[in-house]
Every structure is written in C-alpha cells, then in structure tokens.
Design a protein around this motif. Structure first.
Motif, PDB file in Angstrom:
ATOM      1  N   LEU A 209     -37.936  -2.665 -18.526  1.00  0.00           N
ATOM      2  CA  LEU A 209     -38.559  -3.980 -18.353  1.00  0.00           C
ATOM      3  C   LEU A 209     -40.076  -3.859 -18.312  1.00  0.00           C
ATOM      4  CD1 LEU A 209     -36.095  -5.455 -15.705  1.00  0.00           C
ATOM      5  CD2 LEU A 209     -36.414  -6.281 -18.048  1.00  0.00           C
ATOM      6  N   ALA A 212     -41.233  -3.254 -21.901  1.00  0.00           N
ATOM      7  CA  ALA A 212     -41.139  -4.446 -22.750  1.00  0.00           C
ATOM      8  C   ALA A 212     -42.339  -5.367 -22.576  1.00  0.00           C
ATOM      9  CB  ALA A 212     -39.852  -5.200 -22.444  1.00  0.00           C
ATOM     10  N   LEU A 213     -43.088  -5.204 -21.492  1.00  0.00           N
ATOM     11  CA  LEU A 213     -44.313  -5.981 -21.306  1.00  0.00           C
ATOM     12  C   LEU A 213     -45.450  -5.467 -22.177  1.00  0.00           C
ATOM     13  CD1 LEU A 213     -44.345  -6.191 -17.384  1.00  0.00           C
ATOM     14  CD2 LEU A 213     -43.619  -7.989 -18.979  1.00  0.00           C
ATOM     15  N   THR A 279     -40.983 -12.696 -15.671  1.00  0.00           N
ATOM     16  CA  THR A 279     -41.218 -12.782 -17.118  1.00  0.00           C
ATOM     17  C   THR A 279     -39.984 -13.268 -17.866  1.00  0.00           C
ATOM     18  OG1 THR A 279     -42.914 -11.056 -17.109  1.00  0.00           O
ATOM     19  CG2 THR A 279     -41.759 -11.432 -19.196  1.00  0.00           C
ATOM     20  N   THR A 280     -40.211 -14.150 -18.809  1.00  0.00           N
ATOM     21  CA  THR A 280     -39.170 -14.552 -19.753  1.00  0.00           C
ATOM     22  C   THR A 280     -39.355 -13.712 -21.005  1.00  0.00           C
ATOM     23  OG1 THR A 280     -39.160 -16.820 -18.902  1.00  0.00           O
ATOM     24  CG2 THR A 280     -38.208 -16.453 -21.088  1.00  0.00           C
ATOM     25  N   TYR A 281     -38.457 -12.786 -21.233  1.00  0.00           N
ATOM     26  CA  TYR A 281     -38.584 -11.853 -22.357  1.00  0.00           C
ATOM     27  C   TYR A 281     -38.090 -12.490 -23.642  1.00  0.00           C
ATOM     28  CZ  TYR A 281     -39.559  -8.246 -18.878  1.00  0.00           C
ATOM     29  OH  TYR A 281     -40.116  -7.514 -17.860  1.00  0.00           O
ATOM     30  N   ASP A 282     -38.736 -12.117 -24.749  1.00  0.00           N
ATOM     31  CA  ASP A 282     -38.331 -12.661 -26.041  1.00  0.00           C
ATOM     32  C   ASP A 282     -36.971 -12.133 -26.474  1.00  0.00           C
ATOM     33  OD1 ASP A 282     -40.681 -14.097 -26.271  1.00  0.00           O
ATOM     34  OD2 ASP A 282     -41.740 -12.450 -27.271  1.00  0.00           O
ATOM     35  N   GLN A 308     -34.543 -15.789 -17.759  1.00  0.00           N
ATOM     36  CA  GLN A 308     -34.258 -15.588 -19.173  1.00  0.00           C
ATOM     37  C   GLN A 308     -33.673 -16.845 -19.832  1.00  0.00           C
ATOM     38  OE1 GLN A 308     -35.639 -12.742 -20.070  1.00  0.00           O
ATOM     39  NE2 GLN A 308     -35.941 -12.541 -17.855  1.00  0.00           N
ATOM     40  N   SER A 313     -28.880 -13.754 -23.967  1.00  0.00           N
ATOM     41  CA  SER A 313     -29.004 -13.096 -22.667  1.00  0.00           C
ATOM     42  C   SER A 313     -27.840 -13.481 -21.761  1.00  0.00           C
ATOM     43  CB  SER A 313     -30.321 -13.480 -21.991  1.00  0.00           C
ATOM     44  OG  SER A 313     -31.419 -12.887 -22.657  1.00  0.00           O
TER      45      SER A 313
END
Length: 355
Positions: A209, A212-213, A279-282, A308, A313
């Motif tokens: 995680l 991924a940022l 964070t809302t991940y792509d 998410q 997801s």
C-alpha cells in the motif's frame, strides 16, 4: 645574714608552665556539631548511593529498550531452506537488482509460467511479511507459487532487505521496503508483463500500500491482494512486541519509537500510515483479514476497505481468522476467492485493451 627568696619563673607571655596547663573543658556545642556533621555525611552518602542506583536503573531501562529497538530493526530471519525446483518442481532464475532508491539490492527468484505455447504477460509479485523471507513457510508461498504457475502466471519471489540472502539492511517499516518492491514490479515489467499483481502478507501488504502511493509508468501495479495487512503504527507496534514480551505500552513504546531511528535511519512516526488508511487507490484491492488477528487489528483492513471505490475491490473478513493463517484454515475458499479476483482483474484488463 640575709636570705633572698626567689619567686618561681613564669612562662613568657603570661602562659603556664608546661605540664601545669589547666584541663580544656569541652564546648557545650561540640557534641551536637559532631553529630550534625555525621548526619550530613550520611545523607550525602545515601543520596550518592540512591543517585547511582537511579542512574543504573535508567541506563538498564534504556539499554533494554535499545536492544528491543535493535531487534525490531534487525529481526531474526532463517536462511533459505529450499527453492522452487526442489519444493514444487518449478523452473526459476536467480536474479538481483538495485532497489528503486539505489540504497539496497533486491535478491529473488523469477518463475516463468508454463503450460502454454507463448510466454505469459501476467505476473504476480509476492510481498512477504516481517520476520520471514521469500519462502514464508506458514503461508505457504511455494504452494501458492505452484497454483499461480498452473494458472499461467509468472511469479516473482524476493527478499526484503532485512531478510536478504545477500547483504542485509535494517527493517524500515516500509520506507526502503517499498523501494525494493517497486524495483521488483519494474523487473516484472522488464520481463514482458502487461499485468502485475502484488500479493502481500502482513507488513508486506502494508508495504504494498505504501509502494502504490509512489508508482510511475515503469513500476505501476494493476491490482493487489492484501492478506492480514500490517501498518507500522504505535498500536500495531505494541501488539507485535507483546507477542514476545509483556511490556507496558507507556513508556515502552514511545522509548522504542524514539530509539528506532538510531538503528533504521527512519522516524516511524513520519511513515504515511494515515495516508494509506485514507487513500482511494486506482487499482482494485482484495483485502482479507481475520477478526482474531492479534498482531494487526482488523480495523486496519476495514478502514482501508472503506476508502475503496473500484468496482472490483472487495474485502473478506474471516470470523475467528488469525494473522496470516487464512490460507491454512480455509484453503479451498481462500484459493477460490483469490483465483476469482485474479480472473476478474485479467478480464477487465483485456476488455480495456480491446476497447
């Protein structure tokens, strides 16, 4: 006849003849002064002893917490005991390359997919947990690698720096480990992968995680499977320490956190834990966690999951599930859920490419 009488000679300056001195009478205050002086010396001695004991106790406490911080930064990790060929009959290549930061070196095994005429453009990168290496026997990694190989995925297994089979480096709570993971993703891309999925366990999931940022076009991640996500917060650090020794949270954890930078070069309070949680991940995330996890609280998984919005997801909260024991206790369901997620990620990628 006259008689002269001589007076006895007197000592000069009006003194007394030696031997004829009158006795010296003690001063009425002398015993009290002597007793007071004795008491003062005893008080000083007692204070000196107490100060020395206090200093010794303080030094011992700091030394003990310093040792705990050192162990956290340099966890014991056993040497590799096998390899993919011996364990599962999988062909592999030994590879090594610098981390994205260039500060450390990544060592791993690249296992190409088999069972098709052309090479696979899909790769799963395993991100192992703290206190383990790429084999992580309690998951177990080799069985998952064999399963993915049968599903026609390339697999990359590697060691984080604190578990390296080469020169080891301190554990940094994900700061340098995320750079190592991004280099591993980049390596998978260099081998022709159009789809890269990171499968993380415990701190390896938390590191994924964090990584991924920081992705760019060369090390982008298409999806992540996160098993028993561990993030290096004060609470999770305390839960982890308590598995080995019964220390009070205060002042032990603040002292350990203060000392960790001396051994890691990283202030753990500056790691992006809150950013990860919000964070809302792509990319799609498959988050799995047990309610009986004593090392990483299930609330971590729930918080990440709540942020998410990718349609693929999902989360799987296992009632009574323990830390990194989900595969061992629910092997069939674990594999079915993971395989379904991977197939949906791959279908979505192909659909996007065809459009």
């Amino acid at each position: 006849m006259s008689t002269t009488t001589m007076s006895p000679a007197l000592p000069a300056a009006g003194g007394f003849t030696p031997g004829l001195l009158p006795p010296m009478l003690p001063s009425p205050q002398a015993p009290e002064r002597a007793l007071a002086g004795t008491r003062t010396r005893r008080k000083h001695a007692a204070l000196a002893v107490l100060s020395a004991l206090a200093a010794l106790l303080l030094f011992t406490a700091l030394a003990f917490h310093g040792y705990v911080a050192w162990v956290i930064a340099h966890p014991y990790v056993p040497a590799l005991y096998s390899n993919p060929k011996i364990a599962q009959g999988l062909d592999y290549s030994d590879v090594s390359f610098p981390s994205k930061s260039g500060r450390t070196t990544v060592h791993g095994w690249y296992i190409p997919a088999v069972g098709a005429e052309t090479h696979s453009d899909r790769t799963v990168v395993f991100s192992h947990g703290y206190g383990a290496n790429r084999e992580e026997t309690w998951v177990p990694m080799y069985e998952l690698a064999a399963l993915l190989n049968r599903l026609h995925y390339n697999v990359f297994m590697f060691d984080y720096g604190y578990a390296s089979s080469g020169q080891r480096s301190p554990a940094t709570g994900g700061k340098e480990e995320s750079q190592q993971l991004l280099a591993a993703v980049n390596y998978a891309r260099s081998q022709g992968a159009d789809e890269v999925v990171v499968w993380g366990f415990s701190m390896g999931a938390g590191t994924a995680l964090q990584a991924a940022l920081q992705t760019d076009s060369t090390d982008s991640i298409d999806a992540m499977i996160l098993d028993s996500t561990f993030l290096p917060s004060s609470d999770s650090l305390y839960n982890n320490v308590r598995q080995y020794m019964d220390l009070p949270k205060y002042p032990s954890i603040p002292i350990i956190e203060w000392m960790l930078p001396f051994f890691t070069g990283v202030n753990f309070n500056q790691l992006p834990v809150e950013q990860v949680l919000q964070t809302t991940y792509d990319m799609p995330l498959f988050i799995m966690h047990g309610t009986a996890d004593a090392i990483a609280p299930v609330t971590t998984a729930e918080q990440v999951s709540a942020s998410q919005y990718n349609s693929l997801s999902r989360e799987w909260i296992v009632e009574g599930g323990m830390h990194e024991m989900l595969f061992r206790t629910h092997p069939k369901e674990y594999i079915q859920r993971a395989a379904l997620f991977l197939s949906q990620v791959d279908a979505a990628r192909k659909s996007t490419s065809a459009a």
